[in-house]
Design a protein around this motif. Sequence first.
Motif, short mmCIF file in Angstrom:
data_model
loop_
_atom_site.label_atom_id
_atom_site.label_comp_id
_atom_site.label_asym_id
_atom_site.label_seq_id
_atom_site.Cartn_x
_atom_site.Cartn_y
_atom_site.Cartn_z
N GLY A 160 70.59 36.70 32.99
CA GLY A 160 71.47 35.56 33.75
C GLY A 160 72.98 36.17 33.12
N MET A 161 73.64 37.21 34.10
CA MET A 161 75.04 37.32 33.73
C MET A 161 75.76 37.38 35.15
SD MET A 161 74.31 41.02 31.58
CE MET A 161 73.10 41.98 32.95
N THR A 162 75.49 36.62 36.00
CA THR A 162 76.20 36.24 37.28
C THR A 162 75.87 37.28 38.28
OG1 THR A 162 78.45 37.09 36.81
CG2 THR A 162 77.83 34.58 36.14
N ALA A 163 75.85 37.04 39.63
CA ALA A 163 75.95 37.97 40.78
C ALA A 163 77.54 38.55 40.99
CB ALA A 163 75.44 37.28 41.81
N PRO A 164 77.55 39.81 41.32
CA PRO A 164 76.43 40.73 41.44
C PRO A 164 76.13 41.70 40.09
CG PRO A 164 78.49 41.66 42.18
CD PRO A 164 78.80 40.24 41.69
N LYS A 165 76.71 41.49 39.19
CA LYS A 165 76.51 42.29 37.88
C LYS A 165 75.08 42.19 37.37
CE LYS A 165 78.59 42.26 33.17
NZ LYS A 165 79.35 41.77 32.28
N GLN A 166 74.36 41.28 37.24
CA GLN A 166 73.07 41.20 36.88
C GLN A 166 72.03 41.92 37.85
OE1 GLN A 166 72.39 36.79 36.64
NE2 GLN A 166 72.07 36.59 38.96
N GLU A 167 71.97 41.67 39.09
CA GLU A 167 71.14 42.34 40.18
C GLU A 167 71.49 43.91 40.03
OE1 GLU A 167 71.53 38.42 41.72
OE2 GLU A 167 73.14 39.94 40.85
N LYS A 168 72.80 44.46 39.77
CA LYS A 168 73.11 45.71 39.71
C LYS A 168 72.70 46.43 38.38
CE LYS A 168 77.66 45.42 41.05
NZ LYS A 168 78.90 45.90 41.71
N TRP A 169 72.77 45.61 37.33
CA TRP A 169 72.22 45.96 36.03
C TRP A 169 70.70 45.99 35.87
CZ3 TRP A 169 69.07 44.83 31.74
CH2 TRP A 169 69.29 45.57 30.76
N VAL A 170 70.20 45.24 36.54
CA VAL A 170 68.67 45.10 36.32
C VAL A 170 68.21 46.51 37.36
CG1 VAL A 170 66.58 44.14 37.37
CG2 VAL A 170 68.28 42.78 36.22
N PHE A 171 68.54 46.67 38.58
CA PHE A 171 68.26 47.77 39.17
C PHE A 171 68.43 49.07 38.66
CE2 PHE A 171 69.55 51.07 42.71
CZ PHE A 171 68.43 51.22 43.24
N GLU A 172 69.72 49.22 37.91
CA GLU A 172 69.91 50.49 37.41
C GLU A 172 68.95 50.66 36.15
OE1 GLU A 172 73.89 52.63 34.83
OE2 GLU A 172 73.94 50.66 35.81
N HIS A 173 68.42 49.61 35.39
CA HIS A 173 67.79 49.76 34.19
C HIS A 173 66.38 49.44 34.27
CE1 HIS A 173 71.32 50.83 31.91
NE2 HIS A 173 71.97 49.74 32.42
N LYS A 174 65.72 49.05 35.47
CA LYS A 174 64.61 48.66 35.72
C LYS A 174 63.50 49.58 35.08
CE LYS A 174 61.03 47.99 39.23
NZ LYS A 174 60.59 48.11 40.67
N LYS A 175 63.29 50.80 35.17
CA LYS A 175 62.60 51.78 34.54
C LYS A 175 62.43 51.89 33.09
CE LYS A 175 62.61 54.98 38.47
NZ LYS A 175 62.92 56.64 39.00
N GLU A 176 63.63 51.24 32.55
CA GLU A 176 63.64 51.10 31.12
C GLU A 176 63.30 50.16 30.40
OE1 GLU A 176 67.67 53.13 29.73
OE2 GLU A 176 68.05 52.69 31.84
N LEU A 177 62.99 49.18 31.20
CA LEU A 177 62.71 47.57 30.70
C LEU A 177 60.85 47.33 30.89
CD1 LEU A 177 65.56 45.83 32.48
CD2 LEU A 177 65.19 46.24 30.05
N ASN A 178 60.69 46.84 30.00
CA ASN A 178 59.16 46.65 29.63
C ASN A 178 58.32 45.43 30.29
OD1 ASN A 178 59.16 49.30 28.45
ND2 ASN A 178 58.88 48.18 26.35
N ALA A 179 59.36 44.61 30.69
CA ALA A 179 58.57 43.34 31.21
C ALA A 179 58.10 43.61 32.50
CB ALA A 179 59.92 42.27 31.16
N LYS A 180 57.10 42.82 32.68
CA LYS A 180 56.33 42.82 34.13
C LYS A 180 57.12 42.09 35.09
CE LYS A 180 52.65 45.22 33.20
NZ LYS A 180 52.51 46.54 33.88
N VAL A 181 57.82 41.03 34.79
CA VAL A 181 58.46 40.30 35.81
C VAL A 181 59.96 40.29 35.39
CG1 VAL A 181 58.75 37.95 37.13
CG2 VAL A 181 56.32 39.03 36.32
N ILE A 182 60.92 40.74 35.94
CA ILE A 182 62.28 40.85 35.70
C ILE A 182 62.97 39.90 36.84
CG2 ILE A 182 64.34 42.24 35.21
CD1 ILE A 182 62.48 44.39 34.99
N CYS A 183 63.97 38.93 36.24
CA CYS A 183 64.29 37.78 37.30
C CYS A 183 65.95 37.82 36.96
CB CYS A 183 63.40 36.49 37.14
SG CYS A 183 61.87 36.57 37.22
N SER A 184 66.52 37.89 37.97
CA SER A 184 67.94 37.68 37.78
C SER A 184 68.31 36.45 38.41
CB SER A 184 68.92 38.77 38.79
OG SER A 184 68.60 40.12 38.41
N ILE A 185 68.69 35.40 37.62
CA ILE A 185 68.87 34.02 37.85
C ILE A 185 70.11 33.27 37.42
CG2 ILE A 185 66.05 33.79 37.89
CD1 ILE A 185 66.69 32.49 35.04
N GLY A 186 71.05 34.13 36.95
CA GLY A 186 72.39 33.55 37.03
C GLY A 186 72.60 32.26 36.13
#
Length: 242
Positions: free
Chosen positions: A160-186
């Motif tokens: 929850g970091m507001t759009a578009p910051k959160q979506e871009k951050w998740v996209f950039e770091h998806k491979k480094e994150l271990n969670a099975k479900v990653i949700c940007s929910i602001g």
Amino acid sequence: MKYTNSTVFCLGYSIYHGDLNDLFCSEKIVVDTLNQYSYCIAEQDEQFKNSLKNADILLPDGIGIVAAAKVLERKKIRKIAGADLHLHLLTEMNKRGGSCFYLGSSQTTIDKIEKRLHKEFPNIKMKGYSPPFSAEFSLSDNQKMIKAANSFNSEVLFVGMTAPKQEKWVFEHKKELNAKVICSIGAVFDFYAGTVKRPSKIWRSLGLEWLGRMLQEPKRMWKRYLYYGPIFLYYVFSKRKN
């Protein structure tokens, strides 16, 4: 997009309109949401647009997107807000004793989320981390955020970091994150914490949640709806001509 049988291609995006129960699977998935505001911003921000297009599931979080699907594709889909997704995932995790991690917002908000969650969903293990408030995160900030999220080894990661910051951050770091479900929910962080009140079911059932939010926070929300609303309509009807 893995869920092609449950998507409609509209406005250049594959929008999910299937069952939320299908979110838990053996693969890691990223879930983002799309509304008229984020669509307009993405038209001016290629990195943001790329992040949304590469989400595994893109939910129609806005009456404007629902209307666009009907006008452009003659498809009837339902609005699925980030708050609806959040509640669904918590309900499912509570049934089996799952775990989730909240990344974003302030520590005060995370503490309030934790207090409410333990009361309403006692079978869920939860932790959170509040990153520095800044336009861009440093390499050190990113490493701390990833380490905090991965150290808990959660099933679901809420960002929850507001759009578009959160979506871009998740996209950039998806491979480094271990969670099975990653949700940007602001804004859901604030809704659930109670620091911002979500408009009532009456507003939502009438398709007027956007109006309820604007009346609650006019200084922050007016531009999102009164300025970007007409721009979104222009985009929709310009595509209809084609």
